[in-house]
Write a protein that holds these residues in place. Structure first.
Motif, PDB file in Angstrom:
ATOM      1  N   PRO A 136       0.832  -1.207   0.000  1.00 20.29           N
ATOM      2  CA  PRO A 136       0.000   0.000   0.000  1.00 20.29           C
ATOM      3  C   PRO A 136       0.867   1.258   0.000  1.00 20.29           C
ATOM      4  CG  PRO A 136      -0.881  -1.611   1.535  1.00 20.29           C
ATOM      5  CD  PRO A 136       0.425  -2.150   1.056  1.00 20.29           C
ATOM      6  N   GLY A 137       0.515   2.199  -0.875  1.00 24.55           N
ATOM      7  CA  GLY A 137       1.271   3.436  -0.977  1.00 24.55           C
ATOM      8  C   GLY A 137       2.499   3.351  -1.863  1.00 24.55           C
ATOM      9  N   GLU A 138       2.693   2.215  -2.528  1.00 26.32           N
ATOM     10  CA  GLU A 138       3.897   1.980  -3.321  1.00 26.32           C
ATOM     11  C   GLU A 138       3.534   1.861  -4.793  1.00 26.32           C
ATOM     12  OE1 GLU A 138       7.765  -0.569  -2.090  1.00 26.32           O
ATOM     13  OE2 GLU A 138       5.937  -1.725  -2.380  1.00 26.32           O
ATOM     14  N   ILE A 139       4.427   2.308  -5.670  1.00 24.38           N
ATOM     15  CA  ILE A 139       4.195   2.193  -7.105  1.00 24.38           C
ATOM     16  C   ILE A 139       5.398   1.532  -7.773  1.00 24.38           C
ATOM     17  CG2 ILE A 139       2.788   4.295  -7.140  1.00 24.38           C
ATOM     18  CD1 ILE A 139       5.165   5.628  -8.667  1.00 24.38           C
ATOM     19  N   LEU A 140       5.148   0.962  -8.938  1.00 23.18           N
ATOM     20  CA  LEU A 140       6.234   0.502  -9.803  1.00 23.18           C
ATOM     21  C   LEU A 140       6.816   1.747 -10.467  1.00 23.18           C
ATOM     22  CD1 LEU A 140       7.951  -1.384 -11.489  1.00 23.18           C
ATOM     23  CD2 LEU A 140       5.953  -1.897 -12.880  1.00 23.18           C
TER      24      LEU A 140
END
Length: 454
Positions: free
Chosen positions: A337-341
């Motif tokens: 959660p809260g993370e992107i590629l």
């Protein structure tokens, strides 16, 4: 949401839902009915327009991503005169070459032709065919359409093009009170990560080629949406020593136009070229293709063979995973959660290395893979030093064929090794459907790769 957008050289305003498609904004809010709705899912090209000079299917572009942009529609092709708008040279060529049939597909055909000629003023016939490959003519009158484009070129139509200034460039959408806290259009990656830290359950919006068709098919709207597509920090490729970094919102079209990718990663370029028509290539993103974690996706197959790793980013920092770790299960990825590629890291191949991507489907182009293979090989002194082989469309996720890899490592690059690799690969894959067909095609394509080397 209120937005300003430059359409056919004029600044227009509209009050619309953030996820309303550009197609419907043009037709319903801006009174520009020339853009047609065919499939509504990005497959027919009837709704094609130019967005910041790039061909897109307007049914797959949400209004959230249009604010501050420049749009050219079929109405903008005409030449203003004392008695109103008159057709331009391309439109006249369509009429005089008999390229207007029922007329429904004609606006999209003309916009795809215009996009081609803005980028390539003197295309070959094959380049014209590729540029129009995503535009379906239900009357099957393609040859007159190709002749019309040829005629426009002969009559120096591209010489009439002029720069199109965008007075509202950089504008962001103005969200209504009930939309604030649900829709976000950050200006920087740092701002986007801060938003996601506060709203970790938000849906990430990139190319929109899945979200907009889902919305058309009456699936529920996402509760919260963060637009990443406009962030320049998430587009492009850069070499960092012996690593080529590809940012996550880089589109297939941008991959095709990046000389660095063509030079170092021709297999990735081939996979991007084989994945959809130009208007889809200009929207579909590298990150979206990976994050969906589908066994039928093309780009993960190539990236597995190239030894790619993914870098994830959040407000807490970054971390790096192998591609296999990033896609643990079908339709799931490892983003917390809260993370992107954020980007992909691909080792720069040695100049002597060989790489290929093969795809087989129900037809030659614009089709989902029934079998896809990517191969990467390095040899030294006639001995195979590195060999990676990945397969797609046979299991819930793309997979490395490690048994085949191990069987040929350290062996001489000769016919006997080619036989071994072909046979082992055909035995190793375990397709869910049509196993005999897919096993045979896998073996044949591995054999083809080695035949080309030898």
């Amino acid at each position: 949401m209120r937005m300003r957008v430059t359409v056919n050289g004029k600044v227009r305003s509209a009050q619309v839902h953030p996820l309303k498609s550009l197609l419907r904004v043009l037709r319903e809010d801006l009174d520009l009915p020339g853009t047609k709705e065919g499939c509504g899912e990005g497959e027919c090209g009837a709704c094609a327009v130019l967005l910041d000079g790039v061909l897109v299917n307007s049914c797959c572009v949400p209004a959230l991503q249009v604010a501050g942009r420049e749009v050219l529609t079929v109405e903008g092709l005409g030449v203003p005169g004392e008695e109103g708008q008159t057709p331009d040279a391309l439109q006249i060529a369509f009429v005089e070459e008999g390229a207007v049939h029922c007329g429904f597909c004609t606006p999209g055909m003309e916009m795809a032709s215009r996009a081609l000629l803005e980028e390539n003023p003197r295309p070959t016939r094959e380049e014209v065919r590729v540029a129009l490959s995503g535009n379906l003519c239900r009357c099957t009158g393609y040859e007159p359409i190709y002749r019309a484009v040829d005629r426009a070129v002969r009559e120096e139509y591209p010489a009439s093009f002029r720069p199109r200034p965008n007075p509202c460039a950089g504008d962001l959408p103005e969200f209504d009170p009930e939309e604030r806290g649900r829709f976000f259009a950050p200006r920087s990656l740092e701002e986007a990560l801060a938003v996601l830290a506060e709203h970790p359950d938000a849906t990430l919006l990139a190319g929109g080629t899945d979200i907009l068709p889902d919305r058309k098919n009456r699936k529920a709207d996402p509760e919260k949406v963060v637009d990443l597509f406009r962030l320049e920090e998430l587009h492009g490729a850069v070499r960092e020593g012996e690593i080529l970094r590809l940012r996550a919102c880089t589109t297939n079209g941008e991959i095709l136009r990046t000389p660095l990718v063509g030079e170092l990663l021709p297999a990735l370029r081939e996979a991007s070229f084989r994945s959809g028509a130009p208007a889809i290539q200009n929207r579909a993103t590298l990150g979206g293709n990976l994050a969906n974690a589908s066994g039928a996706a093309d780009l993960p197959v190539v990236l597995l063979a190239l030894g790619a790793r993914v870098r994830l980013a959040s407000a807490r920092g970054t971390r790096t995973l192998s591609l296999g770790e990033f896609m643990p299960r079908y339709r799931e990825n490892a983003c917390a959660p809260g993370e992107i590629l954020e980007s992909l890291e691909i080792p720069v191949p040695a100049p002597s290395s060989r790489q290929r991507f093969y795809k087989r489907g129900s037809r030659k182009a614009l089709t989902l893979s029934r079998v896809s293979l990517a191969l990467f090989l390095e040899e030294e002194g006639g001995t195979i030093r590195t060999f990676r082989l990945a397969a797609g469309s046979m299991a819930p996720l793309p997979q490395r064929l490690t048994r085949t890899e191990e069987a040929v490592l350290g062996r001489p690059l000769d016919r006997q090794t080619a036989d071994l690799a072909s046979r082992t690969a055909g035995e190793e894959v375990q397709p869910r459907k049509s196993p005999s067909y897919r096993k045979a095609i896998t073996a044949n394509l591995v054999r083809r790769f080695f035949d080309e080397l030898l």
